[in-house]
Design a protein around this motif. Structure first.
Motif, PDB file in Angstrom:
ATOM      1  N   ALA A   1      -3.717   5.452   8.374  1.00 57.34           N
ATOM      2  CA  ALA A   1      -2.704   6.330   7.789  1.00 57.34           C
ATOM      3  C   ALA A   1      -3.328   7.612   7.260  1.00 57.34           C
ATOM      4  N   LEU A   2      -4.456   7.497   6.579  1.00 56.70           N
ATOM      5  CA  LEU A   2      -5.120   8.690   6.056  1.00 56.70           C
ATOM      6  C   LEU A   2      -5.589   9.593   7.187  1.00 56.70           C
ATOM      7  N   ALA A   3      -6.173   8.994   8.228  1.00 58.23           N
ATOM      8  CA  ALA A   3      -6.653   9.795   9.353  1.00 58.23           C
ATOM      9  C   ALA A   3      -5.512  10.555  10.022  1.00 58.23           C
ATOM     10  N   VAL A   4      -4.358   9.915  10.160  1.00 47.92           N
ATOM     11  CA  VAL A   4      -3.208  10.570  10.777  1.00 47.92           C
ATOM     12  C   VAL A   4      -2.730  11.745   9.939  1.00 47.92           C
ATOM     13  N   LEU A   5      -2.550  11.535   8.638  1.00 46.06           N
ATOM     14  CA  LEU A   5      -2.052  12.628   7.778  1.00 46.06           C
ATOM     15  C   LEU A   5      -3.039  13.782   7.729  1.00 46.06           C
TER      16      LEU A   5
ATOM     17  N   PHE B   1       0.852  -1.185   0.000  1.00 45.91           N
ATOM     18  CA  PHE B   1       0.000   0.000   0.000  1.00 45.91           C
ATOM     19  C   PHE B   1       0.886   1.232   0.000  1.00 45.91           C
ATOM     20  N   SER B   2       0.442   2.280  -0.666  1.00 51.82           N
ATOM     21  CA  SER B   2       1.228   3.509  -0.740  1.00 51.82           C
ATOM     22  C   SER B   2       0.328   4.727  -0.613  1.00 51.82           C
ATOM     23  N   LEU B   3       0.821   5.726   0.097  1.00 51.91           N
ATOM     24  CA  LEU B   3       0.138   7.010   0.191  1.00 51.91           C
ATOM     25  C   LEU B   3       0.249   7.754  -1.136  1.00 51.91           C
ATOM     26  N   ILE B   4      -0.863   8.319  -1.596  1.00 57.41           N
ATOM     27  CA  ILE B   4      -0.871   9.083  -2.845  1.00 57.41           C
ATOM     28  C   ILE B   4      -1.598  10.401  -2.584  1.00 57.41           C
ATOM     29  N   ASN B   5      -0.875  11.509  -2.682  1.00 62.01           N
ATOM     30  CA  ASN B   5      -1.474  12.831  -2.517  1.00 62.01           C
ATOM     31  C   ASN B   5      -1.823  13.369  -3.900  1.00 62.01           C
TER      32      ASN B   5
ATOM     33  N   ASP C   1       5.547  17.647  10.849  1.00 61.16           N
ATOM     34  CA  ASP C   1       6.842  17.244  11.375  1.00 61.16           C
ATOM     35  C   ASP C   1       6.995  15.721  11.279  1.00 61.16           C
ATOM     36  N   GLU C   2       8.120  15.266  10.734  1.00 61.09           N
ATOM     37  CA  GLU C   2       8.327  13.837  10.536  1.00 61.09           C
ATOM     38  C   GLU C   2       8.344  13.082  11.870  1.00 61.09           C
TER      39      GLU C   2
ATOM     40  N   GLU D   1       9.538   8.057   4.277  1.00 63.23           N
ATOM     41  CA  GLU D   1      10.677   8.813   3.759  1.00 63.23           C
ATOM     42  C   GLU D   1      10.177  10.121   3.156  1.00 63.23           C
ATOM     43  N   ARG D   2      10.918  11.177   3.401  1.00 59.44           N
ATOM     44  CA  ARG D   2      10.571  12.463   2.798  1.00 59.44           C
ATOM     45  C   ARG D   2      11.079  12.503   1.369  1.00 59.44           C
ATOM     46  N   LYS D   3      10.224  12.939   0.437  1.00 64.84           N
ATOM     47  CA  LYS D   3      10.595  13.122  -0.971  1.00 64.84           C
ATOM     48  C   LYS D   3      10.162  14.520  -1.387  1.00 64.84           C
ATOM     49  N   GLY D   4      11.099  15.467  -1.347  1.00 65.67           N
ATOM     50  CA  GLY D   4      10.762  16.859  -1.650  1.00 65.67           C
ATOM     51  C   GLY D   4       9.832  17.409  -0.594  1.00 65.67           C
ATOM     52  N   ASP D   5       8.687  17.927  -1.020  1.00 66.21           N
ATOM     53  CA  ASP D   5       7.733  18.477  -0.057  1.00 66.21           C
ATOM     54  C   ASP D   5       6.596  17.497   0.250  1.00 66.21           C
ATOM     55  N   GLN D   6       6.791  16.225  -0.103  1.00 73.06           N
ATOM     56  CA  GLN D   6       5.800  15.195   0.189  1.00 73.06           C
ATOM     57  C   GLN D   6       6.437  14.053   0.974  1.00 73.06           C
ATOM     58  N   TYR D   7       5.604  13.196   1.543  1.00 71.02           N
ATOM     59  CA  TYR D   7       6.074  11.998   2.215  1.00 71.02           C
ATOM     60  C   TYR D   7       5.794  10.762   1.364  1.00 71.02           C
ATOM     61  N   GLU D   8       6.759   9.861   1.329  1.00 75.21           N
ATOM     62  CA  GLU D   8       6.520   8.527   0.804  1.00 75.21           C
ATOM     63  C   GLU D   8       6.226   7.631   2.010  1.00 75.21           C
TER      64      GLU D   8
END
Length: 429
Positions: free
Chosen positions: A141-145, A46-50, A62-63, A117-124
């Motif tokens: 995960a969605l609720a946390v973000l 599963f992967s987060l997709i913004n 904050d990470e 992992e941080r990738k630019g201004d987004q999180y992977e």
């Protein structure tokens, strides 16, 4: 409860974003049991997709705080009271919806590790492992973000400013409820867990719906809130099932059959209950045109992408062509709804089918226009299964703006499922 004061004073260890393994959508647990039984050896990622890339999540959140919240979720276990509710409650008129072997496994579950992992201004943010374990990360995960983003925006607000913010938001929700009261025969549920402003706010919205709409409010998708507020837990299945089944299919013939295999397994799993079809994963019209006759006898259809009125018309025509009476069927609208669209669709289809609504983000996260720069406006964030046993997953949808997967595989799926030109519709949430 004074939400503004609770927000002002909160410390995450006292008020964690996700406070239970059943602070999730009911359909997730139903699907999890089906996967536990039918596909227990399947490995998924599963992967987060913004989709709203203009929202720089890594700049806002904050990470370290994100990791604390995710680690807290991994510390959760099913409580005795939660287990008793799941084992003994009646859902959709059926007792013991969850089988003893599944419950025994669930009671011992710890969610698997995550990759952040941080990738630019987004999180992977990724989760890998057995399907029935990894899938339960999605909603959490969605609720946390979503909530960490809300907290970041309101972090510097002082007590009275927060009180005014929540007073305005409460007024907006109540005004919507007052408008919905005027719709005769309304049937509506809360579907707002995955992109809510916060847990406390979703809980408040559910209580407002209970008081304001009475019997027109049919329940909530959130299991924890359903248990605490003693309302119905609402949900069936989602795109995740056909996406993974299709990724596992070997050859075009098996691929074309995969979405129907999902519902065959679902029917066997639930003894004929929960018979709602979600047909849009690879195009609603093609799915219904090639559907086996036994599916026409199912209870209804959920419409979750594309033009909702067109989707309902396709469903009505399909039932008529299969010798079914549409007035005895149910259409559930659940894509990006707000009051105007709910009223419009109800007026158009009431009497022709049994109309229901799953009201999501614009119920539980409508703070549009309340802060400078509209920094609390909802945005489109998803967490999807992107591979199964090493094969990429694909979703076409009835809206090409929601399509996902490698380009070559998207083209293959369009060919196999006979999907031609589609109308692009802006994705808000």
């Amino acid at each position: 409860m004074d939400i503004a004061t609770r927000v002002y004073n909160h410390k995450w260890k006292i008020d964690p974003i996700v406070r239970s393994l059943i602070d999730t959508d009911f359909y997730k647990l139903l699907m999890c049991q089906s996967v536990f039984r039918n596909r227990p050896e399947t490995d998924v990622t599963f992967s987060l997709i913004n989709r709203s890339t203009h929202i720089p999540l890594a700049d806002l959140i904050d990470e370290g705080e994100l990791r604390e919240q995710l680690d807290h979720i991994r510390s959760l276990r099913l409580s005795r009271g939660e287990s008793t509710w799941l084992r003994g409650n009646t859902f959709y008129g059926k007792r013991q919806m969850f089988r003893p072997d599944f419950m025994e496994w669930f009671e011992g579950l710890q969610l698997p590790p995550y990759h952040l992992e941080r990738k630019g201004d987004q999180y992977e943010l990724m989760f890998e492992g057995k399907w029935h374990e990894v899938m339960l990360w999605e909603i959490s995960a969605l609720a946390v973000l979503m909530e960490l983003r809300s907290r970041a925006v309101i972090n510097d607000m002082r007590r009275f400013e927060l009180q005014v913010l929540y007073a305005r938001a409460m007024t907006r929700v109540w005004e919507k409820i007052e408008r919905l009261r005027g719709i005769d025969g309304l049937s509506i549920a809360d579907f707002g867990t995955r992109r809510r402003h916060s847990f406390l706010w979703q809980d408040w919205c559910v209580q407002a719906m209970m008081e304001g709409l009475g019997k027109s409010f049919t329940g909530t998708s959130n299991c924890l809130i359903a248990m605490r507020r003693e309302v119905e837990a609402i949900g069936t299945n989602a795109h995740e099932l056909p996406m993974v089944y299709s990724a596992l299919a070997k050859g075009d013939g098996a691929l074309a059959q995969a979405p129907y295999d999902v519902l065959s397994d679902w029917h066997d799993e639930h003894d004929g209950n929960l018979r709602i079809i979600l047909p849009d994963t690879y195009g609603t019209k093609g799915f219904l045109d090639h559907a086996p006759d036994w599916l026409a006898g199912w209870t209804g259809i959920r419409i979750d992408s594309g033009d909702p009125a067109s989707g309902a018309e396709i469903a009505i025509d399909w039932w008529k062509n299969r010798g079914e009476d549409p007035t005895q069927k149910r259409v559930i609208f659940s894509d990006g709804l707000d009051v105007d669209k709910i009223a419009e669709l109800h007026a158009q289809f009431a009497g022709r089918v049994n109309v229901s609504f799953g009201w999501g983000t614009l119920l539980t996260n409508d703070f549009r226009g309340f802060v400078p720069g509209d920094g609390l406006a909802p945005f489109s964030l998803v967490c999807k299964a992107v591979s199964a046993n090493g094969n990429p997953t694909v979703k076409l949808s009835d809206n090409p703006e929601k399509a996902m997967g490698p380009k070559d595989q998207i083209e293959r799926y369009k060919r196999v499922f006979g999907v031609g030109e589609q109308q692009a519709i802006e994705v808000v949430v």
